[in-house]
Write an enzyme that holds these catalytic residues in place. Structure first.
Site, short mmCIF file in Angstrom:
data_model
loop_
_atom_site.label_atom_id
_atom_site.label_comp_id
_atom_site.label_asym_id
_atom_site.label_seq_id
_atom_site.Cartn_x
_atom_site.Cartn_y
_atom_site.Cartn_z
CD GLU A 151 -97.37 -37.41 -95.19
OE1 GLU A 151 -96.80 -37.34 -94.25
OE2 GLU A 151 -97.31 -36.43 -96.00
CD GLU B 206 -99.98 -33.49 -96.39
OE1 GLU B 206 -98.59 -33.08 -96.33
OE2 GLU B 206 -100.58 -33.89 -95.64
C1 BMA Z 1 -97.36 -33.75 -93.97
C2 BMA Z 1 -98.47 -33.89 -92.83
C3 BMA Z 1 -98.53 -33.63 -91.70
C4 BMA Z 1 -97.22 -32.59 -91.42
C5 BMA Z 1 -96.70 -31.74 -92.65
C6 BMA Z 1 -95.62 -31.04 -92.33
O1 BMA Z 1 -96.48 -34.74 -93.75
O2 BMA Z 1 -99.29 -34.67 -93.65
O3 BMA Z 1 -98.17 -34.55 -91.17
O4 BMA Z 1 -97.47 -31.87 -90.35
O5 BMA Z 1 -96.39 -32.76 -93.57
O6 BMA Z 1 -94.42 -31.68 -91.81
#
Ligand code: BMA
Length: 940
Positions: free
Chosen positions: A464, A560
């Site tokens: 990120e 994610e």
């Molecule tokens: C993303 C991940 C983590 C974080 C998650 C939840 O940004 O890369 O850094 O824990 O979201 O916020």
């Protein structure tokens, strides 16, 4: 790779040598650790280890690290400087060697190393394997080694201040809710050891990997580079580089490399060529040439076997006759990331052994904040759970550690591809010459250590940080070009360059999320790194309704996404006291590190279920909340994941969106018992969401939705199998009203094959018709009624095989809080029977349970308190009076009565299993908003 090595013209001067090599294993030495300012001196618990474990072992830290507020109570440890010391004996034979190094596989982190009061060297990167020449410091007989650690918190602060004299490298600190330490981005150490939005700060120190004195007269074999490639005949060429640590004084060594593979040993005579770039590194490269090397392929989980071969390489120095050898388990597979142009944008998909595969999995974080406490068994347990949920990929996220050898061995064994981040996350980082040099060493250490694992599919530069820079997360816009230049220096010119030098066989992605190649073409910081039509995306939106599939992007690859829940009561209990067991307690606030998390969870629950709003300050209400939080997370994850799977073959001509080829939800495992996005709890227990993952990741999935755009029930059948699946099966649509088990509508349709890699809309029916035929209204269901509404009914869609077995089942229903006629069910476990054997010998005993209910029950949740193991299904819906479930028990030698007495069951609306005796134990103030305040807050 060969280009980086060349022969030195000078000849090594022959000296009298001792035959053989000597290794003094310092792990076994009697290490002591002390802090002068604290007046503490104690024996260390053992190496690999760390200061927190040592202090706990000696009783100075008196209770479990994760008990109540110990993360704060024990923080003082990280502010101190600690010195480890040990005595060891060196004999004449060892001293006679030409080349003696102190081999430190991992030092955490900032230290000065002394032997016999003389400076050996310094360390400042947890991820670098350090090798220091120590011959001149050693003496015959007793020697003393001392490793003086500087507080990582202090060091990071100093580095930040020093850097800030030129310009600030943000963030200047983490969010207050993290309750953590600042400036992790100024120290090359597990970033989340300073806290994260799912974990506590324990900034440790210590010797976290093996340490030894290594004496040689020759080059020492340290790593193998293995990069089999398929040639035009389909045969595998197997080039192998043996990578040595060499003695710079005698850099040229000739000898014999003996390679044993598939039971056959071949010998190669050669010379170790010193690296032009790296001091003390040399290589000898050979190619195994056999006509048609006959190997079986290694496949990811679900697609075939994980065939692994032992490869042993042994080197014998012609002169000294010193030998060193390495054995690795290797596999044969090809992996590429395909970014082919489509009408708009490009694909982003993994092609393994020539086949495009849909990636299913999750994100991995450290399994404990103190790495020395993660046992191989625990790692196996977590990865086995990933495998059982049909995962074929895990992303090792960039704020933790490069994982243990055991982790990658298991990934190889279970067929779990690894998307491997380098350890940079959610921050800007320095790009001074010193940092870049250290990072280059880090990359070399880790790529060399891991390169032979067939599971590793992809290297990725950071988590990120492209998005952070583009999105101005840390106020970098004013000096954007400056930070961008640092970004390119670090991830492109250093991490990527060093990776590509050492590993020709894998793709490199600079950041995640990113537009992949397109980001690179756009100068590494794309206008929108979250683009749905390039690369991968991370998606979080806690303000919209997470059970509504329409809110989710139609991305190429979801690397994610997810939603938080809490641990189960069983897992929280040992870390807390009865007065902590209510939602408004300080303890519950302490366990939530994500800003806004304790507002988002109840708010989302309230959208879907009847939150026991007025009982949250009682134990019963709190337990209900914990259960509902897990239900809410599980369903959010299911809705979003099925959405991505439905997008596999869909493509929007208007927007170019669709063609999703991967879903890695955030996150698999917990670092501690706290609120988080995980599907596995601290300790490995499956949350409701992990049971849902096991369903939603099946290779054949039925996925029904109520499409509100056209008011249709749409039923999709999805397959990510590589070949057509023949069956003479049926798809059944049934409707029931909530208040009894009777079917009010039934329809079935034959299905005779499910095509490979397909998403097919097998049914599209007008909702009004179904609701009308199903009697989904207030009156007599057999009569056509007014005001048909889904709220009255449950629609079940089932895919059955030829023999009538359920392959997959899905439901369309109102949110539980809106279900009209849903009654409080009485659920009971009627019998427990031991099964003759378990299908998977991972489990000790397996049990069959009969469960009965007197009414339709939602999210039926079974727990076997005190026992390790899992059920074959859980968190399920019961729309008939009986269901048979299996329990796979890991705890050895349990009896029937033990299983029976361990079992607990609850469901939506039937959750008050705890009496209210523990109510109102907390007399503090309500910390959070009332529900009305929450509603106003989120509606804004
Ligand atoms: C993303 C991940 C983590 C974080 C998650 C939840 O940004 O890369 O850094 O824990 O979201 O916020």
């Amino acid at each position: 790779m060969i280009a980086f090595f060349r022969a030195l013209l000078a000849l090594a001067i022959a000296l009298p040598k001792v035959i053989g090599s000597g290794r003094i294993d310092l792990n076994e030495a009697p290490w002591m650790v002390k802090s002068v300012s604290q007046n503490i001196e104690i024996p260390a618990k053992g190496i690999p280890g760390g200061i927190y474990s040592d202090l706990r072992h000696s009783g100075i830290l008196t209770s479990d690290f994760y008990y109540r507020f110990n993360d704060q109570e024990y923080r003082w440890v990280s502010y101190e400087n600690w010195t480890y010391s040990a005595e060891f004996v060196v004999d004449q034979d060892t001293l006679n060697h030409d080349f003696i190094v102190l081999d430190c596989k991992g030092v955490d982190t900032v230290s000065t190393i002394m032997i016999n009061d003389q400076l050996v060297g310094e360390t400042n990167n947890m991820f670098v394997r350090y090798s220091f020449d120590v011959k001149e410091f050693l003496k015959l007989g007793n020697n003393e080694i001392r490793i003086e650690f500087k507080s990582p918190v202090e060091h990071a602060k100093n580095m930040f201040q020093e850097q800030a004299e030129t310009y600030v490298v943000p963030p200047e600190c983490v969010a207050p809710q993290f309750q953590g330490e600042c400036h992790a981005n100024h120290i090359r150490k597990m970033q989340s050891s300073f806290s994260w939005d799912w974990g506590p700060a324990f900034p440790s120190m210590g010797i976290w990997q093996d340490i030894a004195i290594d004496a040689h007269n020759s080059a020492v074999l340290r790593y193998l580079y293995f990069n089999p490639t398929q040639n035009v005949n389909g045969d595998w060429d197997i080039p192998i580089d043996a990578i040595f640590e060499i003695d710079p004084v005698h850099p040229i060594v000739s000898g014999t490399l003996k390679v044993t593979f598939q039971g056959k040993t071949e010998e190669f005579q050669g010379t170790v060529l010193p690296s032009v770039e790296e001091n003390k590194i040399g290589a000898l490269s050979i190619v195994i040439q056999r006509d048609g090397v006959d190997v079986d392929l290694w496949w990811p989980n679900g697609y075939g076997d994980q065939v692994l071969y032992d490869l042993t390489v042994e080197f014998t120095d012609d002169q000294s006759m010193d030998t060193s050898s390495i054995t690795r388990r290797v596999g044969f597979r090809t992996v590429e990331v395909v970014q082919a142009p489509v009408d708009q944008g490009r694909t982003f998909k993994f092609r393994v052994n020539g086949q495009d595969l849909f990636m299913k999995g999750s994100n991995w974080i450290p399994a404990h904040v103190l790495p020395e406490l993660v046992t191989p068994d625990y790692t196996r347990n977590l990865l086995h759970s990933a495998k059982e949920a049909h995962m074929n990929m895990l992303r090792v996220w960039g704020g933790g550690i490069y994982e243990s050898d055991v982790f990658y061995d298991l990934a190889d064994e279970y067929g779990i591809l690894i998307w491997q981040d380098f350890m940079f996350a959610c921050s800007m980082y320095q790009a001074t010459d010193e940092v870049l040099k250290s990072v280059q060493q880090e990359v070399r250490t880790q790529v060399r250590r891991l390169q032979t694992h067939p599971s590793i599919a992809l290297w990725a530069g950071n988590n990120e940080n492209e998005a952070a820079l583009r999105g101005n997360w840390y106020g970098t816009d004013a000096d954007f070009q400056h930070y961008k230049a640092d970004y390119v220096k670090l991830y492109v010119d250093t991490v990527k360059a060093a990776t590509n030098e050492l590993d020709l066989g894998r793709d490199f992605l600079v950041s995640s999320p990113s537009n992949a190649d397109k980001s690179e073409e756009d100068g590494y910081i794309a206008q929108n790194p979250y683009s749905s039509i390039y690369g991968d995306t991370h998606y979080y939106n806690y303000n919209l309704d997470t059970w509504d599939y329409k809110i989710y992007p139609k991305t190429r690859f979801a690397s994610e996404y997810g939603f938080q829940s809490f641990p189960s009561f069983e897992v929280l209990k040992p870390y807390s006291e009865p007065f902590d067991w209510n939602f408004y307690s300080d303890f519950v606030n302490n366990r939530q590190r994500h800003p806004g998390g304790n507002e988002e969870i109840p708010w989302q629950i309230h959208l879907h279920m009847e939150l026991p709003e007025n009982e949250l300050d009682t134990r019963a209400g709190f337990e209900e909340f914990l259960y509902q939080a897990q239900v809410n997370q599980a369903e959010s994850l299911r809705v979003e994941t099925e959405h991505y799977r439905r997008m596999m073959t869909q493509y929007s001509n208007q927007t170019g969106e669709g063609l999703t080829m991967g879903t890695l939800y955030w996150q698999l495992n917990d670092i501690w018992p706290g609120a988080s996005w995980t599907t596995l709890e601290h300790g490995g227990k499956w949350k409701i969401s992990h049971y849902f993952a096991e369903q939603m990741f099946r290779d054949i999935l039925i996925s029904p939705i109520r499409n509100t755009d056209n008011n249709q029930l749409e039923v999709f059948v999805i397959s990510d199998k590589l070949s057509d699946f023949p069956l003479s099966g049926t798809i059944i649509v049934e409707v029931k009203r909530w208040n009894n088990f009777n079917e009010t509508f039934h329809m079935s349709q034959a299905i005779d094959a499910i095509p490979a890699m397909s998403v097919e809309k097998v049914i599209s029916m007008d909702m009004n018709e179904i609701l009308s035929n199903g009697g989904c209204h207030a009156g007599d269901p057999s009569e056509p009624g007014e005001n048909k509404r889904l709220e009255y009914c449950l629609i079940t869609t089932t895919l059955r095989d030829t023999d009538g077995n359920i392959i997959s089942q899905g439901h369309v229903r109102p949110y539980p809080k809106d279900a009209i006629g849903l009654i409080v069910p009485e659920i009971a476990i009627q019998s427990v029977t031991k099964l003759g054997s378990c299908q998977d010998d991972y489990y000790d005993t397996c049990w069959s349970l009969d469960i009965g209910t007197d009414a339709i029950a939602l999210f039926v949740w079974l727990e076997a308190e005190g026992l390790d193991g899992r059920f074959d299904a859980n968190g399920f819906l019961m729309d008939s009076p009986n269901r048979r479930i299996q329990f796979f028990c890991q705890t050895p030698n349990v009896s029937e009565s033990q299983v029976m007495s361990s079992l607990r069951v609850r469901s939506y609306k039937n959750s008050r299993v705890v009496s209210n005796q523990d109510s109102n134990t907390y007399d503090g103030q309500r910390r959070y908003h009332t529900m009305q305040e929450l509603i106003n807050h989120f509606r804004k």
